[in-house]
Design a protein around this motif. Structure first.
Motif, PDB file in Angstrom:
ATOM      1  N   LEU A 165      35.701  80.112 -26.520  1.00 39.06           N
ATOM      2  CA  LEU A 165      37.078  79.771 -26.650  1.00 39.06           C
ATOM      3  C   LEU A 165      37.295  79.299 -27.873  1.00 39.06           C
ATOM      4  CD1 LEU A 165      37.929  78.153 -23.041  1.00 39.06           C
ATOM      5  CD2 LEU A 165      38.244  80.440 -23.874  1.00 39.06           C
ATOM      6  N   CYS A 166      36.232  78.566 -28.504  1.00 40.84           N
ATOM      7  CA  CYS A 166      36.251  78.382 -30.151  1.00 40.84           C
ATOM      8  C   CYS A 166      36.626  79.175 -30.922  1.00 40.84           C
ATOM      9  CB  CYS A 166      35.234  77.219 -30.383  1.00 40.84           C
ATOM     10  SG  CYS A 166      35.362  75.366 -29.553  1.00 40.84           S
ATOM     11  N   ASN A 167      35.830  80.335 -30.593  1.00 45.01           N
ATOM     12  CA  ASN A 167      35.740  81.467 -31.387  1.00 45.01           C
ATOM     13  C   ASN A 167      37.113  82.328 -31.463  1.00 45.01           C
ATOM     14  OD1 ASN A 167      32.350  82.892 -31.499  1.00 45.01           O
ATOM     15  ND2 ASN A 167      33.157  80.961 -32.433  1.00 45.01           N
ATOM     16  N   GLN A 168      37.734  82.297 -30.213  1.00 48.56           N
ATOM     17  CA  GLN A 168      39.180  82.802 -30.102  1.00 48.56           C
ATOM     18  C   GLN A 168      40.060  82.173 -31.032  1.00 48.56           C
ATOM     19  OE1 GLN A 168      40.052  82.828 -26.040  1.00 48.56           O
ATOM     20  NE2 GLN A 168      38.341  84.375 -25.527  1.00 48.56           N
ATOM     21  N   LEU A 169      39.852  80.706 -30.858  1.00 48.34           N
ATOM     22  CA  LEU A 169      40.867  79.851 -31.879  1.00 48.34           C
ATOM     23  C   LEU A 169      40.583  80.269 -33.214  1.00 48.34           C
ATOM     24  CD1 LEU A 169      40.913  76.407 -29.661  1.00 48.34           C
ATOM     25  CD2 LEU A 169      42.852  78.251 -29.893  1.00 48.34           C
ATOM     26  N   HIS A 182      35.884  72.195 -24.420  1.00 45.04           N
ATOM     27  CA  HIS A 182      36.576  73.200 -23.470  1.00 45.04           C
ATOM     28  C   HIS A 182      36.032  73.046 -22.160  1.00 45.04           C
ATOM     29  CE1 HIS A 182      37.975  75.193 -27.277  1.00 45.04           C
ATOM     30  NE2 HIS A 182      38.950  75.146 -26.726  1.00 45.04           N
ATOM     31  N   GLY A 183      35.050  72.338 -22.006  1.00 46.18           N
ATOM     32  CA  GLY A 183      34.160  72.140 -20.702  1.00 46.18           C
ATOM     33  C   GLY A 183      33.639  73.297 -20.371  1.00 46.18           C
ATOM     34  N   ILE A 184      32.959  74.113 -21.017  1.00 48.09           N
ATOM     35  CA  ILE A 184      32.253  75.259 -20.948  1.00 48.09           C
ATOM     36  C   ILE A 184      30.866  75.319 -21.333  1.00 48.09           C
ATOM     37  CG2 ILE A 184      34.381  76.513 -20.727  1.00 48.09           C
ATOM     38  CD1 ILE A 184      33.669  78.012 -23.240  1.00 48.09           C
ATOM     39  N   ILE A 202      31.938  74.270 -16.279  1.00 50.16           N
ATOM     40  CA  ILE A 202      31.194  73.486 -15.937  1.00 50.16           C
ATOM     41  C   ILE A 202      31.783  72.794 -14.831  1.00 50.16           C
ATOM     42  CG2 ILE A 202      29.763  71.108 -16.243  1.00 50.16           C
ATOM     43  CD1 ILE A 202      29.358  73.510 -18.537  1.00 50.16           C
ATOM     44  N   THR A 203      31.216  73.008 -13.590  1.00 52.49           N
ATOM     45  CA  THR A 203      31.603  72.572 -12.244  1.00 52.49           C
ATOM     46  C   THR A 203      31.261  71.228 -11.705  1.00 52.49           C
ATOM     47  OG1 THR A 203      29.618  73.557 -11.112  1.00 52.49           O
ATOM     48  CG2 THR A 203      31.534  75.014 -11.261  1.00 52.49           C
ATOM     49  N   ASP A 204      30.222  70.742 -12.482  1.00 55.78           N
ATOM     50  CA  ASP A 204      29.851  69.294 -12.153  1.00 55.78           C
ATOM     51  C   ASP A 204      30.476  68.481 -13.264  1.00 55.78           C
ATOM     52  OD1 ASP A 204      28.527  66.992 -11.738  1.00 55.78           O
ATOM     53  OD2 ASP A 204      26.471  67.667 -11.477  1.00 55.78           O
ATOM     54  N   LYS A 205      31.771  67.881 -12.694  1.00 57.21           N
ATOM     55  CA  LYS A 205      32.332  66.943 -13.726  1.00 57.21           C
ATOM     56  C   LYS A 205      31.709  65.651 -14.094  1.00 57.21           C
ATOM     57  CE  LYS A 205      35.774  70.051 -13.480  1.00 57.21           C
ATOM     58  NZ  LYS A 205      35.583  70.999 -14.706  1.00 57.21           N
ATOM     59  N   GLU A 206      30.947  65.080 -13.020  1.00 54.61           N
ATOM     60  CA  GLU A 206      30.220  63.650 -13.384  1.00 54.61           C
ATOM     61  C   GLU A 206      29.204  64.070 -14.385  1.00 54.61           C
ATOM     62  OE1 GLU A 206      27.258  60.406 -11.266  1.00 54.61           O
ATOM     63  OE2 GLU A 206      28.643  62.059 -10.016  1.00 54.61           O
ATOM     64  N   MET A 207      28.559  65.205 -14.465  1.00 52.87           N
ATOM     65  CA  MET A 207      27.596  65.590 -15.518  1.00 52.87           C
ATOM     66  C   MET A 207      28.610  65.970 -17.032  1.00 52.87           C
ATOM     67  SD  MET A 207      25.049  68.772 -15.943  1.00 52.87           S
ATOM     68  CE  MET A 207      26.123  69.818 -16.888  1.00 52.87           C
ATOM     69  N   LEU A 208      29.413  66.441 -16.659  1.00 56.86           N
ATOM     70  CA  LEU A 208      30.232  66.532 -17.986  1.00 56.86           C
ATOM     71  C   LEU A 208      30.632  65.349 -18.592  1.00 56.86           C
ATOM     72  CD1 LEU A 208      31.513  68.830 -19.887  1.00 56.86           C
ATOM     73  CD2 LEU A 208      33.537  68.835 -18.275  1.00 56.86           C
ATOM     74  N   SER A 209      30.878  64.488 -17.673  1.00 56.01           N
ATOM     75  CA  SER A 209      31.391  63.320 -18.458  1.00 56.01           C
ATOM     76  C   SER A 209      30.360  62.566 -18.923  1.00 56.01           C
ATOM     77  CB  SER A 209      31.970  62.303 -17.140  1.00 56.01           C
ATOM     78  OG  SER A 209      32.321  61.115 -17.620  1.00 56.01           O
ATOM     79  N   GLN A 210      28.991  62.518 -18.210  1.00 60.90           N
ATOM     80  CA  GLN A 210      27.815  61.861 -18.969  1.00 60.90           C
ATOM     81  C   GLN A 210      27.661  62.698 -20.232  1.00 60.90           C
ATOM     82  OE1 GLN A 210      26.472  59.109 -18.175  1.00 60.90           O
ATOM     83  NE2 GLN A 210      25.613  59.180 -16.340  1.00 60.90           N
ATOM     84  N   TYR A 211      27.646  63.982 -20.240  1.00 60.57           N
ATOM     85  CA  TYR A 211      27.115  64.875 -21.271  1.00 60.57           C
ATOM     86  C   TYR A 211      28.140  64.631 -22.492  1.00 60.57           C
ATOM     87  CZ  TYR A 211      25.149  68.761 -23.465  1.00 60.57           C
ATOM     88  OH  TYR A 211      24.456  69.614 -24.332  1.00 60.57           O
TER      89      TYR A 211
END
Length: 515
Positions: free
Chosen positions: A127-131, A156-158, A191-200
């Motif tokens: 998505l960054c590349n598209q932008l 982008h959470g991916i 990323i489906t695991d929102k808690e992990m994404l938040s920590q990350y």
């Protein structure tokens, strides 16, 4: 000299910038491009750090305002990899980047010997590349996407995609820009695991701070003092700095989860794991990622660690390195000894006269240095001129422990029910967590001895590692079933954030018949 030099994009890696120079020059020979950029063709392409920066600036087109410092600070990973090094080491690396012979930079930052291995291929966010294509009409390599351990675009959470361009070894004289051909993966994987994404996200945000802001360089011992002090404050270490590594490791894994630690190549396994070593007196460096993991666990910010003077840490010096008591030298003259004795006796007698109703402890607190000197070198005088011991104070009001036991049990039961019914990925139920929610230290061992009902209930609900692992597995199975996803062993492990699902669980629960 280069005929033109492109304007760097946001967070663009110097490697990427030099690759775009090659494209604009029209040269197809990598050696010819090197000569345009550096004035000689013997340089190798560096990803994290690039030697020969002075040569680049010398060969910039006339009128260019770019400086060596700008290129190093804004377009390489210099600030990130030197953030936890002292001033002398950081300066040596900086000078090596300016120099045309700085060929040992990877070893200087410990990249090749680190347990956190660099990526083999350049990474990018679809998505960054598209932008980038919409805004600039071309792609470029971002610095933060190439950091070891970074595999997610938090913007982008991916998941990041892996290109076909090797970061090192082959084509070491070539700077290769991202193109449609070498960007082979165009899938968007959320990323489906929102808690992990938040920590990350917290970790990556701190990585970006290190990349973009120059923190003061500190000696290794600086970080050790801050970490130990925080361990003591949070109850993971004794007042003398002795750390309960077993409990700390369990909390560390519970806090981050197995999956995130594996992504960051920082699993804390074994008796001599990096997690244990980083809290010892530093004789070796640690990867910045691991410092950031420790800081986040201990609730420390970068500003607190880099700007707070260790001497200001509450109680740290007195707990971990008590000042040595000054002993009178045997070579001191008798005349000086007698003079010192007279002076301190006068001070003590004056305090007795000024505060006739003060007890021993109160007088001692008025001037602890005088008391200590007399106790060491003139104890007979001190004992003869001490006030009489004060009568014992009236007894303090005693708690009705039976009543308190019932009150605390009611609170603990309510909190345990709330924790068990929390939505999302389970979090371990620990004594510390329950006590933190209550807001008082009513669950300390000395109190629990007097509250048998509360103690018995806590023994049932507080989870050890095995019980918590079982609950996570059960939760993962339920989540997969509710989303109509196939129940495979690997899916359960990833969803639960565990490295293995014990065989006995599978047999006892009888819920994963498809495995």
């Amino acid at each position: 000299m280069m005929l033109q030099f492109p304007i760097p994009y946001e967070d663009e890696l110097l490697y990427s910038l030099l690759a775009r120079v090659g494209i604009r020059s029209g040269n197809i020979s990598h050696r010819a491009i090197l000569k345009d950029i550096f004035g000689m063709d013997s340089f190798t392409a560096g990803v994290e750090l690039q030697p020969g920066i002075s040569n680049i600036v010398t060969n910039l087109p006339a009128g260019s305002t770019l400086s060596s410092n700008q290129l190093i600070v804004q377009n390489t990973m210099y600030l990130f990899y030197t953030a936890f090094r002292d001033e002398e080491q950081a300066h040596a690396i900086y000078v090596s980047m300016l120099d045309e012979h700085g060929r040992d930079l990877h070893n200087a930052i410990g990249l090749m010997s680190s347990a956190i291995k660099p990526h083999t291929h350049f990474q990018y966010c679809v998505l960054c590349n598209q932008l980038d294509m919409e805004r600039h009409g071309e792609y470029y390599w971002r610095r933060n996407h190439q950091i070891s351990g970074v595999r997610i675009c938090i913007k982008h959470g991916i998941w990041l995609s892996e290109s076909s361009v090797l970061m090192r070894e082959r084509m070491k004289y070539a700077f290769i820009a991202p193109t449609q051909d070498n960007r082979t993966d165009h899938s968007v994987r959320e990323i489906t695991d929102k808690e992990m994404l938040s920590q990350y996200s917290c970790i990556v945000n701190n990585i970006e701070k290190l990349l973009n802001f120059k923190y003061p360089h500190r000696p290794m011992d600086w970080f050790h003092k801050h970490y130990i002090n925080q361990l003591i404050r949070k109850g993971y270490a004794s007042d003398k700095g002795r750390t309960d590594y077993k409990r700390l490791r369990a909390q560390f894994i519970d806090f981050y989860g197995v999956e995130l630690l594996e992504i960051l190549q920082s699993s804390a396994n074994g008796e001599s794991s990096w997690l244990k070593l980083i809290f010892q007196r530093h004789r070796k460096g640690f990867h910045p990622i691991r410092h950031l993991l420790v800081m986040q666990l201990l609730e420390l910010t970068l500003d607190e660690v880099f700007y707070r003077d260790p001497s200001e840490i509450d109680g740290h010096e007195s707990k971990t390195s008590p000042p040595k008591r000054k002993i009178m030298k045997k070579t001191m003259t008798e005349e000086y000894r007698e003079q010192a004795k007279r002076e301190r006796r006068e001070v003590w007698l004056q305090m007795r006269n000024d505060y006739p109703h003060h007890g021993r402890l109160e007088l001692r607190r008025l001037d602890p240095k005088v008391y200590a000197w007399l106790y060491l070198y003139d104890r007979e005088f001190l004992m003869d001129h001490m006030p009489q011991k004060l009568p014992p104070k009236a007894g303090t009001t005693r708690h009705d422990w039976e009543k308190r036991d019932l009150e605390i049990l009611e609170k603990v039961t309510e909190i345990a029910e709330q924790l068990m019914s929390e939505e999302g990925k389970p979090r371990r139920i620990t004594l510390e967590r329950i006590q933190e929610i209550i807001g008082s230290k009513c669950l300390m061992p000395k109190h629990l001895k007097k509250m048998p009902r509360t103690r018995a209930f806590l023994e049932q609900v507080v989870e050890d590692a095995e019980a918590f692992q079982k609950r996570r597995v059960l939760w993962a199975i339920g989540e997969l079933k509710s989303n109509d996803e196939s129940l495979t062993l690997n899916r359960v492990k990833v969803k639960a954030g565990v490295s293995r699902v014990p065989e006995e669980y599978l047999h006892d629960l009888n819920k994963i018949s498809a495995i």
